[in-house]
Structure formats: structure tokens, C-alpha cells
Scaffold this motif. Structure first.
Motif, PDB file in Angstrom:
ATOM      1  N   TRP A   3       0.865  -1.151  -0.061  1.00 12.10           N
ATOM      2  CA  TRP A   3      -0.005   0.113  -0.117  1.00 12.10           C
ATOM      3  C   TRP A   3       0.811   1.102   0.076  1.00 12.10           C
ATOM      4  O   TRP A   3       0.574   2.220  -0.630  1.00 12.10           O
ATOM      5  CB  TRP A   3      -0.779   0.160   0.993  1.00 12.10           C
ATOM      6  CG  TRP A   3      -1.897   1.360   1.288  1.00 12.10           C
ATOM      7  CD1 TRP A   3      -1.499   2.237   2.269  1.00 12.10           C
ATOM      8  CD2 TRP A   3      -2.697   1.919   0.519  1.00 12.10           C
ATOM      9  NE1 TRP A   3      -2.391   3.278   2.118  1.00 12.10           N
ATOM     10  CE2 TRP A   3      -3.232   3.221   0.832  1.00 12.10           C
ATOM     11  CE3 TRP A   3      -3.209   1.482  -0.730  1.00 12.10           C
ATOM     12  CZ2 TRP A   3      -4.104   4.044   0.294  1.00 12.10           C
ATOM     13  CZ3 TRP A   3      -4.175   2.174  -1.438  1.00 12.10           C
ATOM     14  CH2 TRP A   3      -4.639   3.356  -0.898  1.00 12.10           C
ATOM     15  N   THR A  24     -11.283   3.357   5.260  1.00 10.49           N
ATOM     16  CA  THR A  24     -10.118   2.914   5.017  1.00 10.49           C
ATOM     17  C   THR A  24      -9.208   3.941   4.287  1.00 10.49           C
ATOM     18  O   THR A  24      -9.679   4.789   3.772  1.00 10.49           O
ATOM     19  CB  THR A  24     -10.243   1.649   4.202  1.00 10.49           C
ATOM     20  OG1 THR A  24     -10.691   2.026   2.774  1.00 10.49           O
ATOM     21  CG2 THR A  24     -10.987   0.528   4.819  1.00 10.49           C
ATOM     22  N   LYS A  38      -8.796  -2.123   0.568  1.00  9.56           N
ATOM     23  CA  LYS A  38      -9.878  -2.768   1.162  1.00  9.56           C
ATOM     24  C   LYS A  38      -9.630  -3.148   2.704  1.00  9.56           C
ATOM     25  O   LYS A  38      -8.468  -2.922   3.003  1.00  9.56           O
ATOM     26  CB  LYS A  38     -10.039  -3.835   0.095  1.00  9.56           C
ATOM     27  CG  LYS A  38     -10.707  -3.769  -0.915  1.00  9.56           C
ATOM     28  CD  LYS A  38     -12.090  -3.249  -1.194  1.00  9.56           C
ATOM     29  CE  LYS A  38     -13.031  -4.444  -0.843  1.00  9.56           C
ATOM     30  NZ  LYS A  38     -14.458  -4.074  -0.416  1.00  9.56           N
ATOM     31  N   GLU A  39     -10.682  -3.571   3.473  1.00  8.43           N
ATOM     32  CA  GLU A  39     -10.523  -3.521   4.841  1.00  8.43           C
ATOM     33  C   GLU A  39      -9.516  -4.792   5.240  1.00  8.43           C
ATOM     34  O   GLU A  39      -8.773  -4.490   6.284  1.00  8.43           O
ATOM     35  CB  GLU A  39     -11.734  -3.817   5.479  1.00  8.43           C
ATOM     36  CG  GLU A  39     -12.836  -3.005   5.330  1.00  8.43           C
ATOM     37  CD  GLU A  39     -13.514  -2.665   4.084  1.00  8.43           C
ATOM     38  OE1 GLU A  39     -14.320  -1.851   3.805  1.00  8.43           O
ATOM     39  OE2 GLU A  39     -13.487  -3.420   2.995  1.00  8.43           O
ATOM     40  N   GLU A  40      -9.049  -5.669   4.318  1.00  8.47           N
ATOM     41  CA  GLU A  40      -8.377  -6.773   4.678  1.00  8.47           C
ATOM     42  C   GLU A  40      -6.834  -6.235   4.459  1.00  8.47           C
ATOM     43  O   GLU A  40      -5.804  -6.856   4.971  1.00  8.47           O
ATOM     44  CB  GLU A  40      -8.649  -7.922   4.077  1.00  8.47           C
ATOM     45  CG  GLU A  40      -8.071  -8.073   2.693  1.00  8.47           C
ATOM     46  CD  GLU A  40      -8.417  -7.363   1.759  1.00  8.47           C
ATOM     47  OE1 GLU A  40      -7.468  -6.935   0.850  1.00  8.47           O
ATOM     48  OE2 GLU A  40      -9.664  -6.790   1.731  1.00  8.47           O
ATOM     49  N   GLY A  41      -6.569  -5.415   3.869  1.00 13.91           N
ATOM     50  CA  GLY A  41      -5.490  -4.614   3.557  1.00 13.91           C
ATOM     51  C   GLY A  41      -4.431  -5.499   2.699  1.00 13.91           C
ATOM     52  O   GLY A  41      -3.462  -5.049   2.458  1.00 13.91           O
ATOM     53  N   GLU A  42      -5.168  -6.173   1.567  1.00 12.43           N
ATOM     54  CA  GLU A  42      -4.211  -6.680   0.768  1.00 12.43           C
ATOM     55  C   GLU A  42      -4.909  -6.677  -0.916  1.00 12.43           C
ATOM     56  O   GLU A  42      -4.230  -7.029  -1.805  1.00 12.43           O
ATOM     57  CB  GLU A  42      -4.364  -8.396   0.895  1.00 12.43           C
ATOM     58  CG  GLU A  42      -3.783  -8.862   2.252  1.00 12.43           C
ATOM     59  CD  GLU A  42      -3.868 -10.174   2.658  1.00 12.43           C
ATOM     60  OE1 GLU A  42      -4.625 -10.925   1.769  1.00 12.43           O
ATOM     61  OE2 GLU A  42      -3.485 -10.458   3.770  1.00 12.43           O
ATOM     62  N   THR A  43      -5.875  -5.665  -0.927  1.00 11.11           N
ATOM     63  CA  THR A  43      -6.514  -5.568  -2.210  1.00 11.11           C
ATOM     64  C   THR A  43      -6.926  -3.978  -2.310  1.00 11.11           C
ATOM     65  O   THR A  43      -7.229  -3.412  -1.279  1.00 11.11           O
ATOM     66  CB  THR A  43      -7.971  -6.226  -2.231  1.00 11.11           C
ATOM     67  OG1 THR A  43      -7.551  -7.755  -2.096  1.00 11.11           O
ATOM     68  CG2 THR A  43      -8.598  -5.940  -3.536  1.00 11.11           C
ATOM     69  N   THR A  67     -16.291  -8.214  -7.090  1.00  9.05           N
ATOM     70  CA  THR A  67     -17.450  -8.800  -6.073  1.00  9.05           C
ATOM     71  C   THR A  67     -18.772  -8.329  -6.619  1.00  9.05           C
ATOM     72  O   THR A  67     -18.703  -7.303  -7.386  1.00  9.05           O
ATOM     73  CB  THR A  67     -17.208  -8.647  -4.692  1.00  9.05           C
ATOM     74  OG1 THR A  67     -17.318  -7.383  -4.332  1.00  9.05           O
ATOM     75  CG2 THR A  67     -15.870  -9.001  -4.144  1.00  9.05           C
ATOM     76  N   ARG A  79      -5.415  -7.345  -6.408  1.00  2.43           N
ATOM     77  CA  ARG A  79      -4.793  -7.962  -5.375  1.00  2.43           C
ATOM     78  C   ARG A  79      -3.442  -7.462  -5.435  1.00  2.43           C
ATOM     79  O   ARG A  79      -2.606  -7.722  -6.533  1.00  2.43           O
ATOM     80  CB  ARG A  79      -4.453  -9.564  -5.755  1.00  2.43           C
ATOM     81  CG  ARG A  79      -6.026 -10.108  -5.187  1.00  2.43           C
ATOM     82  CD  ARG A  79      -5.779 -11.773  -5.600  1.00  2.43           C
ATOM     83  NE  ARG A  79      -7.292 -12.238  -5.277  1.00  2.43           N
ATOM     84  CZ  ARG A  79      -7.984 -12.661  -6.374  1.00  2.43           C
ATOM     85  NH1 ARG A  79      -7.787 -12.231  -7.459  1.00  2.43           N
ATOM     86  NH2 ARG A  79      -9.151 -13.247  -6.010  1.00  2.43           N
TER      87      ARG A  79
END
Length: 106
Positions: A3, A24, A38-43, A67, A79
Motif C-alpha cells: 500500500w 480505510t 480494502k479492509e483486509e489490507g491486501e486489495t 465482487t 490483489r
């Protein structure tokens, strides 16, 4: 790709403004939403035309996807672990062009 690397590349483009979106880290072009982590930090979610999104997803399914939430929105999910810096730089420029020049264009 991290990021932090995305931030460095995005910040180099005109009128890029760092902020938040849905709680975010994100970037806007002026006041227009451009991209966000995104919230998971990988996308990341990044604005692109529907045509470009289709091309990206067909060409590199392991990198680009959506999605149901994004189905009717001109954006693609990326990703970070699957994209190289040069690819990201090119994507950011094309997305910047699309976002900066569009009002309600899809």
C-alpha cells in the motif's frame, strides 16, 4: 506491491488527495473518489471503465476481480500481491485519466 508503494505512485499524479473512504486509506482526485485500500489490507478498489475492467479481468484473473458489490460500479479490485510496480503505475495513470475526465461516465 505494498500500500505504501501505491501511495507513493498515486501521490505523484496531479490533484491526488490522500484521505479515507469507508474508514480505510484512500485517494481522491480533487473530491472524486479514485481508489482505496480494502479492509483486509491486501486489495485495492480502483475506478476504471467497465470496458477496461472486463479486459483486465480476462487478461489477469489472478490479479483483477470484482465482487457483487462492484458489479454495477466502474471499478476493479486489485490483489496487491499479484501486481508489479510498472503495471500499477500504468493502471494508476489510466484510472486517473478516467476519473479526472469523467463526471458520471461509466
Amino acid at each position: 506491491m505494498s500500500w505504501n508503494a501505491v501511495c507513493r505512485l498515486a501521490a505523484a499524479l496531479p490533484r491526488a488527495v490522500e484521505g479515507t473512504s469507508y474508514g480505510t486509506p484512500a485517494f481522491h482526485i480533487g473530491k472524486k473518489f479514485w481508489l482505496r485500500l480494502k479492509e483486509e489490507g491486501e486489495t485495492i478498489a480502483i475506478r476504471v471503465s467497465f470496458d477496461e475492467r472486463d479486459i483486465l479481468m480476462r487478461a489477469k484473473r489472478e490479479t483483477f476481480y470484482i465482487t457483487d458489490h462492484y458489479r454495477n460500479y466502474p471499478a476493479v479490485l486489485v490483489r496487491l500481491s499479484a501486481i508489479k510496480e510498472g503495471e500499477m503505475k500504468d493502471l494508476l495513470q489510466r484510472s486517473w485519466d478516467f476519473t479526472a475526465s469523467s463526471r458520471k461516465r461509466r
